[in-house]
Design an enzyme around this catalytic site. Sequence first.
Site, mmCIF file in Angstrom:
data_model
loop_
_atom_site.group_PDB
_atom_site.id
_atom_site.type_symbol
_atom_site.label_atom_id
_atom_site.label_comp_id
_atom_site.label_asym_id
_atom_site.label_seq_id
_atom_site.Cartn_x
_atom_site.Cartn_y
_atom_site.Cartn_z
ATOM 1 N N HIS A 1 46.045 -63.950 -42.848
ATOM 2 C CA HIS A 1 45.251 -65.107 -42.660
ATOM 3 C C HIS A 1 44.029 -64.994 -41.391
ATOM 4 C CE1 HIS A 1 44.177 -69.372 -41.839
ATOM 5 N NE2 HIS A 1 44.209 -69.661 -42.929
ATOM 6 N N ARG B 1 41.177 -65.157 -46.205
ATOM 7 C CA ARG B 1 42.376 -64.393 -46.902
ATOM 8 C C ARG B 1 41.591 -63.482 -48.083
ATOM 9 N NH1 ARG B 1 46.484 -68.906 -49.101
ATOM 10 N NH2 ARG B 1 45.280 -70.809 -47.987
ATOM 11 N N LYS C 1 39.990 -65.260 -51.694
ATOM 12 C CA LYS C 1 39.830 -66.780 -51.245
ATOM 13 C C LYS C 1 38.156 -66.635 -50.876
ATOM 14 C CE LYS C 1 42.271 -69.883 -49.937
ATOM 15 N NZ LYS C 1 42.732 -71.064 -50.463
ATOM 16 N N ASP D 1 33.869 -69.109 -45.810
ATOM 17 C CA ASP D 1 33.942 -70.379 -45.049
ATOM 18 C C ASP D 1 33.586 -70.234 -43.607
ATOM 19 O OD1 ASP D 1 34.900 -72.531 -43.553
ATOM 20 O OD2 ASP D 1 36.690 -72.571 -44.599
ATOM 21 N N CYS E 1 34.036 -71.435 -40.681
ATOM 22 C CA CYS E 1 34.937 -71.241 -39.693
ATOM 23 C C CYS E 1 35.311 -69.835 -39.324
ATOM 24 C CB CYS E 1 35.839 -72.314 -39.625
ATOM 25 S SG CYS E 1 37.211 -72.159 -40.876
ATOM 26 N N TYR E 2 35.251 -69.129 -40.611
ATOM 27 C CA TYR E 2 36.079 -67.719 -40.190
ATOM 28 C C TYR E 2 34.869 -66.838 -39.842
ATOM 29 C CZ TYR E 2 39.898 -69.378 -43.125
ATOM 30 O OH TYR E 2 41.270 -70.195 -43.249
ATOM 31 N N ASP F 1 31.850 -75.535 -43.712
ATOM 32 C CA ASP F 1 32.490 -74.792 -44.378
ATOM 33 C C ASP F 1 31.376 -74.089 -45.345
ATOM 34 O OD1 ASP F 1 33.803 -73.352 -46.410
ATOM 35 O OD2 ASP F 1 35.367 -75.066 -46.901
ATOM 36 N N ASP G 1 31.292 -81.128 -40.017
ATOM 37 C CA ASP G 1 32.341 -81.695 -39.086
ATOM 38 C C ASP G 1 32.527 -81.119 -37.623
ATOM 39 O OD1 ASP G 1 34.510 -79.657 -39.221
ATOM 40 O OD2 ASP G 1 34.337 -79.889 -41.585
ATOM 41 N N HIS H 1 33.938 -77.349 -37.759
ATOM 42 C CA HIS H 1 33.137 -76.204 -38.336
ATOM 43 C C HIS H 1 31.709 -76.023 -37.728
ATOM 44 C CE1 HIS H 1 35.746 -76.628 -41.899
ATOM 45 N NE2 HIS H 1 35.484 -75.361 -42.053
#
Lengths: 530, 337
Positions: A244, A316, A319, A322, A324-325, A409, A416, A419
Amino acid sequence: MTTEHRPHHRHTKPTAADGYPTATSLIQQETENILLEHGLSNGEPTLQKNEHLRFLARNMLQGFPAQYSSQDASQPWLLFWTLQAFSVLQVGLDPGNRQRAVNKILAWQHPKGGFCGGPGQSPHLLPTYAAVCALAIVGKPGPGGGWDEIDRAKLYDFFMSLKQPDGSFRVAEHMEVDVRGIYCLLVTATLLDIVTPELVKGTATFLASCQTYEGGFSSASHPFYSIETDRVLRVPRPNLGEAHGGYTFCALASWVLLQNYLNLDFSSISGPGDQPESQWDTELTRDKPEIDVKKLTRWLVDMQGSEIELGGFKGRTNKLVDGCYSWWCGGAFVLLEALGVGGLQNLTARDVEVDDIYSQAAKGGKGPAGEQTEEHEGWDDIDESLFNRKALQEYILLAGQHPAGGLRDKPPKAADSYHTLYCLSGLSAAQHHLYPSHPRKAQTLSIWKDDDSSSNALRKAIFCDMISWVEEEGTARIIGPATTNRLNATHPLTNLTISHTEGIMKHFYGQEVPPRPIPKPTGTKKVAKS
Amino acid sequence: MSTEDQDKPLFSELPEWADVVPIPQYETDAPIAPILYSVEYKDATDYFRAIVKAGERSARVLQLTQELIRLNPAHYTAWQYRYETLLSLSSSLEAELKLTNSLTFKYLKTYQVWHHRRLLITHLRTPLPELPFLNRCLALDAKNYHTWSYRQWLLSHFIDDEDLWKGEIDFVENTIADDVRNNSAWHHRFFVVFGCGVREGEEDRARVIKRELIFTKQNISLAPNNPSAWNYLRGILDHNNLPYSLLTQFVKPYTVPLNPNAVDIVDLENPPPVKGAELPCVYAIEFLADINEKAGDKESLLKAVELWKSLANEHDTIRRKYWEHRVRDALQSPASA
Ligand SMILES: [Zn+2]
């Protein structure tokens, strides 16, 4: 003729579903359609700096709307995300608001040590990281400044009270064990100069046991104990959860932070065998722990989405991308360089060989020799990163920004605080390429003031490594209008700016750092080419 | 926030709480970056702070923490204090588990609800009914990280419970059949087969490895562009120190465009790509390049370089920098000299 940025010429090949749709491929396809629309927008991708600043200022001064009550136990995070987003955007706070922030942070310190999610809550490793990092931004030495009010002795006791026999830590009393908590503990202990061999013994072994067969890291591993010795067994040591992005960043950064301890502890002069046995000795900690860096690298690069996903990162396998990654995965690459993967040292003198051997292969009539795309020239000759820095910036700028301010995201989600920071930190990591500089480390070592404590060698090594990170002049690469889009670089291990990291460390270690050259304004150039 | 109990009285309105003086959060009137709490939330937390400060352990503490958790399931101190109170009152943990069930369904993505469950099951030592419960959670969210890691904790913690373990391979088989791209399920398979040591009936490792290879190859043939299956394939080989070259014959058809004239053959060892497969497949090319790199002779290395270049320039251009790094890296090795 080619241009560096031409969205309508983007490769738009959908992720192959092989005529075999499943829940995963259906939602993937849906997401790709949405992202593709955003990728087609015309004009230069521009950071809506003013909108983001307004978003942050609104939260900070007017307050967070009621739905943020779900983060009432993460108040230090809300403040850290906001303050650090300002820092990345090159904005500082006025002294009045700085002092208000310091006062609020100090209300979170628990009488028994550590910081809580809010006043009257219990101390917890995660808010402790957020509170200490927030203090690095707004605090200063002296009464009321916040730094000298941190009770480091009690904080250390709090950390030790959470330590488990397998070298891991609970995040709070009775609570879960995971690698996020370890990262938060190690950053805090490193900034505040409270790392000891006793604190971190066995922790690297635990981290190594969290690497999965895919190469990334899981949240934790499960220990089994020997019936005879009551010690943790080498095997089995199953992972709890799959590889992750968030856990991988935390585990990798922790691993890098522990390198000095490992090198000293397992050096020939004082091997672990010379030390008195402690409860954190396991069958495993007698050997220097190892991680599979090659596998980790492969997994990390695989987390970057393709062109149709605008080059964002996922957390992941299989998936969705997003924002934040961008930081958790995108920010991990320079940490790999600290472990010797990729980077400048790896590149020099190798280019010729690559071309040679490739032209040999091409002469054999195979290989798409003529397809070397010209459009990448000029960017790549100096970019030695292993991920696609340009594409990641495009994802954040085209899909990550909410039109009303703040980052997110992915569309059509709302923005938010979380993020907003991790998209901005990710954008910064894609713009700036930092590396641990040997000359700067040597300089820092040369001005270190020794003391005769037994921990001098470890503290010195930790301090000098943290200070050694620099940005190579002229290697910033900024998509879009450079003056608007340019962000501050952040320290790869703390995600604070370099100057905030150095400021608080100088204070707690009682040491000086070598001056930094003032970066030349020409060091960042807009990448646009025709 | 809850909207279901609009008429519920505040703690400050209840006579049974009249003896408690609520504690507001901040002494200053206007702290920076405040959360604009609802009246109910402020009320519950003001009373919670008072209870914690007094160290009270009582039935009404359970009531208060339940309400607070309902308002904010991520309030870890409320969970922590509740757990300690349950123990000190010797409350029924069975009843607590029941309550936790409904909270778990509601707040699947909250760390605390799952950890609370772990604490309860550690005391109760009743792992078996957890499996159907977890299956219901996975039906709501098939990739929920907490649900999967909890399941793995449960199986690890009760490693010797044969009844708990006996259906696990079938379960994971079904989950992968539901969505062959569910990476959580593939990871769980690795956990079950390789992660927890050797179970009874699985001592013949050659047979187990063969079974896993066939299972994975079949799933790759169904949907070749599935990184979960390729990663698992690598996982089997790496974990058992087997060379990738064992699979050369299987991998090759996936590295070239689909042959429209291929006849259907049943070959368990080397199942061919299905009709709809979109080939060549990046993961297969990568795999074949790895085989060639390992072979150790110059010709194979050139072949590997050629494959990496095709990924860099044609099939996987987003990762061009990485594939070029692989080329450089391989050329540094002694085999290239
Ligand atoms: Zn996210």
